[in-house]
Design a protein around this motif. Sequence first.
Motif, PDB file in Angstrom:
ATOM      1  N   UNK A  13      42.341  55.451  42.955  1.00 34.78           N
ATOM      2  CA  UNK A  13      42.252  57.285  42.881  1.00 34.78           C
ATOM      3  C   UNK A  13      41.245  57.506  41.753  1.00 34.78           C
ATOM      4  N   UNK A  14      40.614  58.613  42.064  1.00 31.43           N
ATOM      5  CA  UNK A  14      39.968  59.286  40.990  1.00 31.43           C
ATOM      6  C   UNK A  14      40.444  60.798  41.268  1.00 31.43           C
ATOM      7  N   UNK A  15      40.447  61.458  40.264  1.00 33.82           N
ATOM      8  CA  UNK A  15      41.345  62.739  40.510  1.00 33.82           C
ATOM      9  C   UNK A  15      40.930  63.626  38.978  1.00 33.82           C
ATOM     10  N   UNK A  16      41.513  64.753  39.345  1.00 34.93           N
ATOM     11  CA  UNK A  16      41.705  65.903  37.833  1.00 34.93           C
ATOM     12  C   UNK A  16      43.036  65.590  37.501  1.00 34.93           C
ATOM     13  N   UNK A  17      43.657  65.548  36.303  1.00 32.04           N
ATOM     14  CA  UNK A  17      44.645  65.660  35.732  1.00 32.04           C
ATOM     15  C   UNK A  17      44.773  67.268  35.294  1.00 32.04           C
ATOM     16  N   UNK A  30      39.360  54.782  37.625  1.00 30.99           N
ATOM     17  CA  UNK A  30      38.532  55.277  36.948  1.00 30.99           C
ATOM     18  C   UNK A  30      38.419  55.059  35.485  1.00 30.99           C
ATOM     19  N   UNK A  31      39.851  55.286  34.861  1.00 33.90           N
ATOM     20  CA  UNK A  31      39.973  55.022  33.454  1.00 33.90           C
ATOM     21  C   UNK A  31      39.664  53.745  32.928  1.00 33.90           C
ATOM     22  N   UNK A  32      40.078  52.700  33.656  1.00 28.08           N
ATOM     23  CA  UNK A  32      39.821  51.271  33.466  1.00 28.08           C
ATOM     24  C   UNK A  32      38.520  50.899  33.467  1.00 28.08           C
ATOM     25  N   UNK A  33      37.468  51.615  34.558  1.00 27.22           N
ATOM     26  CA  UNK A  33      36.060  51.547  34.713  1.00 27.22           C
ATOM     27  C   UNK A  33      35.387  52.138  33.470  1.00 27.22           C
ATOM     28  N   UNK A  34      35.910  53.232  33.137  1.00 26.25           N
ATOM     29  CA  UNK A  34      35.258  53.949  31.857  1.00 26.25           C
ATOM     30  C   UNK A  34      35.358  53.038  30.664  1.00 26.25           C
ATOM     31  N   UNK A  35      36.306  52.589  30.422  1.00 21.71           N
ATOM     32  CA  UNK A  35      36.732  51.953  29.162  1.00 21.71           C
ATOM     33  C   UNK A  35      35.835  50.559  29.079  1.00 21.71           C
ATOM     34  N   UNK A  36      35.818  49.890  30.434  1.00 25.88           N
ATOM     35  CA  UNK A  36      34.976  48.679  30.505  1.00 25.88           C
ATOM     36  C   UNK A  36      33.582  48.714  30.371  1.00 25.88           C
ATOM     37  N   UNK A  37      33.252  50.136  30.817  1.00 26.15           N
ATOM     38  CA  UNK A  37      31.707  50.439  30.613  1.00 26.15           C
ATOM     39  C   UNK A  37      31.236  50.673  29.033  1.00 26.15           C
ATOM     40  N   UNK A  38      32.510  51.317  28.521  1.00 28.36           N
ATOM     41  CA  UNK A  38      32.145  51.625  26.842  1.00 28.36           C
ATOM     42  C   UNK A  38      32.131  50.270  26.372  1.00 28.36           C
ATOM     43  N   UNK A  39      32.970  49.204  26.716  1.00 30.56           N
ATOM     44  CA  UNK A  39      32.890  47.910  25.959  1.00 30.56           C
ATOM     45  C   UNK A  39      31.787  46.901  26.647  1.00 30.56           C
ATOM     46  N   UNK A  40      30.870  47.574  27.353  1.00 32.04           N
ATOM     47  CA  UNK A  40      29.442  46.665  27.797  1.00 32.04           C
ATOM     48  C   UNK A  40      29.580  46.020  28.962  1.00 32.04           C
ATOM     49  N   UNK A  41      30.742  46.132  29.871  1.00 34.02           N
ATOM     50  CA  UNK A  41      31.008  45.590  30.874  1.00 34.02           C
ATOM     51  C   UNK A  41      30.396  46.471  32.163  1.00 34.02           C
ATOM     52  N   UNK A  42      29.973  45.686  33.134  1.00 33.43           N
ATOM     53  CA  UNK A  42      29.207  46.342  34.303  1.00 33.43           C
ATOM     54  C   UNK A  42      30.598  46.464  35.091  1.00 33.43           C
ATOM     55  N   UNK A  43      30.856  47.910  35.277  1.00 26.99           N
ATOM     56  CA  UNK A  43      31.976  48.290  36.087  1.00 26.99           C
ATOM     57  C   UNK A  43      31.514  49.311  37.258  1.00 26.99           C
ATOM     58  N   UNK A  44      32.275  49.161  38.647  1.00 27.60           N
ATOM     59  CA  UNK A  44      32.102  50.022  39.633  1.00 27.60           C
ATOM     60  C   UNK A  44      33.328  50.627  40.109  1.00 27.60           C
ATOM     61  N   UNK A  45      33.252  51.803  40.530  1.00 24.17           N
ATOM     62  CA  UNK A  45      34.559  52.511  41.065  1.00 24.17           C
ATOM     63  C   UNK A  45      34.482  52.381  42.610  1.00 24.17           C
ATOM     64  N   UNK A  46      35.575  52.147  43.238  1.00 25.57           N
ATOM     65  CA  UNK A  46      35.513  52.514  44.852  1.00 25.57           C
ATOM     66  C   UNK A  46      36.393  53.395  44.984  1.00 25.57           C
TER      67      UNK A  46
END
Length: 315
Positions: A13-17, A30-46
């Motif tokens: 899920x991606x959404x508006x709270x 999406x939250x997990x991907x966001x923080x992974x990206x911040x920590x330098x990991x290549x992250x993708x969202x389906x």
Amino acid sequence: MKNLNTSVVCFGEVLWDVLPTGRIPGGAPMNVAYHLHKLGINSQVISSIGNDVAGANLVVFLKTVGLSTDHIQVNQQYATSEVLASINDHNEVSYEIVYPVAWDKIAWQPELAEMVSKADAFVFGSLSSRDNVSRETLLRLLDVARYRVFDVNLRAPHYTVDLVTDLLNRADMVKLNTSELMQIAQWYDANCQTEADCIELLFREFNVREILITKGSTGASYYTAAYRYDYPAYKISVADTIGSGDAFLAAFLAMKLTDEPVEVALDYAVAMGAFITSQSGACPEYSRYDLGRFIWKKKLFSHNPNYHNHELIAS
């Protein structure tokens, strides 16, 4: 820590709270991907959004924070998800989740399987499996994933015992909170009352290799069938708990997938969860320097900065 050769795919899920204070982007994957990206990991969202203003604004947000939108499908029939979130006097969050929405209809695409099969980890949850369309896509991707991370997210009435059982049987690592652990274990044994007994039951009933538990103000634990690691919580002033578990999981994976010891990964994950809990929203703007400074200050003024527990629980 920066390793863009390490990749993680997050499904769901991606959404508006929609909060009393306004609308913020959300959804555990999406939250997990966001923080992974911040920590330098290549992250993708389906995921999937509707062909509407809310969906277009989510795309803008994702691009602004540096996340790819290549695998965000646009559904012409169903709307972008908007979740009514409320925060109680204890800063705990409850959600009113509308069904069906666009992320319930994530369609199968062959290129998704190729991406997931090459990723170092595939993160998925129970919420995005509530509809047959997204569930069938997820199950096909689980068949090709190399390391399957089940981020349990029990939101009544959007799950069944059979669904969660099936996903547990397909997971390599499971992340859940204490109440979810007890709830799931008691489906199979109503007399299961202690954390140790519930953990033993999960290892006995399923093929899970690792279990990661968040415990709020008392920290977190990591289990294998043979070992247990514990780390206490950081003392903070709580802004809200939105997305703190997602940030915790992202930090743990970022460290584990770059070959850091479990003790280091768990410490870092607890710190990240605390850092996000001390701010508003699931995806605040920050840098690794901000996180590092937060950890340094907390350890500097802690009476027991290096505490952790490592226990052999089976021989």
